[in-house]
Design a protein around this motif. Structure first.
Motif, mmCIF file in Angstrom:
data_model
loop_
_atom_site.group_PDB
_atom_site.id
_atom_site.type_symbol
_atom_site.label_atom_id
_atom_site.label_comp_id
_atom_site.label_asym_id
_atom_site.label_seq_id
_atom_site.Cartn_x
_atom_site.Cartn_y
_atom_site.Cartn_z
ATOM 1 N N GLN A 150 -9.902 63.622 -2.509
ATOM 2 C CA GLN A 150 -9.114 64.481 -1.813
ATOM 3 C C GLN A 150 -8.170 64.074 -0.738
ATOM 4 N N MET A 151 -8.903 63.050 -0.043
ATOM 5 C CA MET A 151 -8.193 62.297 0.781
ATOM 6 C C MET A 151 -7.114 61.240 0.598
ATOM 7 N N ALA A 152 -7.211 60.847 -0.694
ATOM 8 C CA ALA A 152 -6.523 59.612 -1.329
ATOM 9 C C ALA A 152 -5.050 60.059 -1.435
ATOM 10 N N ASP A 153 -4.097 59.230 -1.161
ATOM 11 C CA ASP A 153 -2.723 59.194 -1.547
ATOM 12 C C ASP A 153 -2.364 59.269 -3.028
ATOM 13 N N LEU A 154 -3.235 58.303 -3.846
ATOM 14 C CA LEU A 154 -2.803 58.040 -5.161
ATOM 15 C C LEU A 154 -4.511 57.838 -5.867
ATOM 16 N N VAL A 155 -4.738 58.498 -6.841
ATOM 17 C CA VAL A 155 -5.993 58.382 -7.418
ATOM 18 C C VAL A 155 -5.643 57.947 -8.980
ATOM 19 N N THR A 156 -6.249 57.038 -9.541
ATOM 20 C CA THR A 156 -6.063 56.710 -11.083
ATOM 21 C C THR A 156 -7.443 56.790 -11.598
ATOM 22 N N GLU A 157 -7.627 57.632 -12.716
ATOM 23 C CA GLU A 157 -9.125 57.492 -13.448
ATOM 24 C C GLU A 157 -8.713 56.713 -14.765
ATOM 25 N N MET A 158 -9.665 55.485 -14.991
ATOM 26 C CA MET A 158 -9.748 54.912 -16.063
ATOM 27 C C MET A 158 -10.747 55.501 -17.100
ATOM 28 N N LEU A 159 -10.232 55.875 -18.261
ATOM 29 C CA LEU A 159 -10.818 56.445 -19.285
ATOM 30 C C LEU A 159 -11.168 55.298 -20.438
ATOM 31 N N VAL A 160 -12.497 55.554 -20.895
ATOM 32 C CA VAL A 160 -12.975 54.700 -22.034
ATOM 33 C C VAL A 160 -12.476 55.221 -23.376
ATOM 34 N N ILE A 161 -11.692 54.441 -24.081
ATOM 35 C CA ILE A 161 -11.364 55.160 -25.489
ATOM 36 C C ILE A 161 -12.125 54.314 -26.374
ATOM 37 N N LYS A 162 -12.112 52.908 -26.172
ATOM 38 C CA LYS A 162 -12.621 51.994 -26.945
ATOM 39 C C LYS A 162 -12.892 50.729 -26.250
ATOM 40 N N HIS A 163 -14.089 50.224 -26.375
ATOM 41 C CA HIS A 163 -14.597 49.039 -25.645
ATOM 42 C C HIS A 163 -15.340 48.115 -26.665
ATOM 43 N N PRO A 164 -15.024 46.940 -26.441
ATOM 44 C CA PRO A 164 -15.662 45.616 -27.068
ATOM 45 C C PRO A 164 -16.977 45.753 -27.101
ATOM 46 N N TYR A 165 -17.856 46.059 -25.706
ATOM 47 C CA TYR A 165 -19.332 46.133 -25.784
ATOM 48 C C TYR A 165 -19.719 47.023 -26.833
ATOM 49 N N ASN A 166 -18.930 48.192 -27.187
ATOM 50 C CA ASN A 166 -19.614 49.206 -28.182
ATOM 51 C C ASN A 166 -19.481 48.548 -29.709
ATOM 52 N N GLN A 167 -18.738 47.399 -29.549
ATOM 53 C CA GLN A 167 -18.747 46.851 -30.849
ATOM 54 C C GLN A 167 -19.413 45.554 -31.096
ATOM 55 N N GLY A 168 -20.656 45.367 -30.043
ATOM 56 C CA GLY A 168 -21.244 44.247 -29.895
ATOM 57 C C GLY A 168 -20.648 42.984 -29.497
ATOM 58 N N ILE A 169 -19.422 43.262 -28.912
ATOM 59 C CA ILE A 169 -18.888 42.193 -28.359
ATOM 60 C C ILE A 169 -19.226 41.888 -26.673
ATOM 61 N N ASN A 170 -19.701 40.629 -26.517
ATOM 62 C CA ASN A 170 -20.188 40.329 -25.319
ATOM 63 C C ASN A 170 -18.763 40.116 -24.020
ATOM 64 N N ALA A 171 -19.164 40.266 -22.870
ATOM 65 C CA ALA A 171 -18.341 39.828 -21.883
ATOM 66 C C ALA A 171 -17.811 38.477 -21.952
ATOM 67 N N GLN A 172 -16.279 38.157 -21.684
ATOM 68 C CA GLN A 172 -15.791 36.801 -22.034
ATOM 69 C C GLN A 172 -15.007 36.416 -20.887
ATOM 70 N N PRO A 173 -15.165 35.186 -20.713
ATOM 71 C CA PRO A 173 -14.410 34.612 -19.437
ATOM 72 C C PRO A 173 -12.921 34.792 -19.434
ATOM 73 N N GLY A 174 -12.371 35.180 -18.500
ATOM 74 C CA GLY A 174 -10.854 35.340 -18.468
ATOM 75 C C GLY A 174 -10.565 37.092 -18.783
ATOM 76 N N ILE A 175 -11.390 37.432 -19.292
ATOM 77 C CA ILE A 175 -11.306 39.014 -19.482
ATOM 78 C C ILE A 175 -12.092 39.952 -18.734
ATOM 79 N N GLU A 176 -13.373 39.740 -18.683
ATOM 80 C CA GLU A 176 -14.101 40.714 -17.770
ATOM 81 C C GLU A 176 -14.621 39.824 -16.555
ATOM 82 N N PHE A 177 -14.556 38.772 -16.529
ATOM 83 C CA PHE A 177 -14.937 37.852 -15.259
ATOM 84 C C PHE A 177 -14.437 36.388 -15.201
#
Length: 177
Positions: A150-177
């Motif tokens: 309520q106090m914010a001027d700009l709010v963005t909500e990121m939604l999960v539609i598809k994610h590699p974790y759910n496909q058995g793909i682990n976090a990768q350098p340069g993408i997740e960290f």
């Protein structure tokens, strides 16, 4: 850089989807490229982390503070975890009140608010009283409290539609960290 018409925005990136911090870091990079003075305070990530974004910020001489101890669900000492988050808020308050920065990112700040480690109403009252009018402040993390939204001027909500974790793909350098 002329800043006569600037109003410091309170920006919140929240939601369960990937990209909250990434979007904030894009804004940090954009501000840095415009000669603005950014600062980053991370609330959950460990001080020892050597993620790609930390390495890049060092090369660009962007001030960065990782003050957490990692994922809360793996904490061996919750009292210490909470104390670190409270200390990070003290550091954030010093940075905000200093009026030395044009943009500050409070990364993963919604979690200490959500978990009750910091009082939401007290934090928001402090920000209203102490945030310099021209300072842009970005807050990231899942589950942003309604009061913050309520106090914010700009709010963005990121939604999960598809994610590699759910496909058995682990976090990768340069993408997740």
């Amino acid at each position: 850089m002329p800043q006569t018409n600037r109003k410091g925005l309170l920006i919140v990136n929240t939601g369960d989807g990937k990209g909250k911090t990434t979007a904030a870091l894009g804004t940090i990079l954009r501000a840095w490229g415009r000669g603005m003075r950014p600062c980053i305070v991370q609330f959950m990530k460990a001080e020892t982390g050597q993620w790609g974004e930390v390495k890049a910020a060092r090369k660009l001489e962007i001030e960065w503070h990782s003050l957490g101890d990692g994922f809360t669900w793996t904490s061996k000492d919750m009292d210490e975890t909470i104390a670190k988050a409270q200390h990070a808020w003290t550091v954030a308050q010093e940075k905000i009140a200093s009026d030395e920065y044009d943009l500050i990112l409070l990364d993963e700040f919604t979690y200490p608010l959500q978990f009750g480690w910091l009082d939401v109403h007290g934090v928001l009252a402090w920000l209203q009283e102490n945030k310099p009018p021209r300072l842009h402040l970005i807050i990231t993390g899942r589950g942003a409290p309604v009061e913050l939204i309520q106090m914010a001027d700009l709010v963005t909500e990121m939604l999960v539609i598809k994610h590699p974790y759910n496909q058995g793909i682990n976090a990768q350098p340069g993408i997740e960290f």
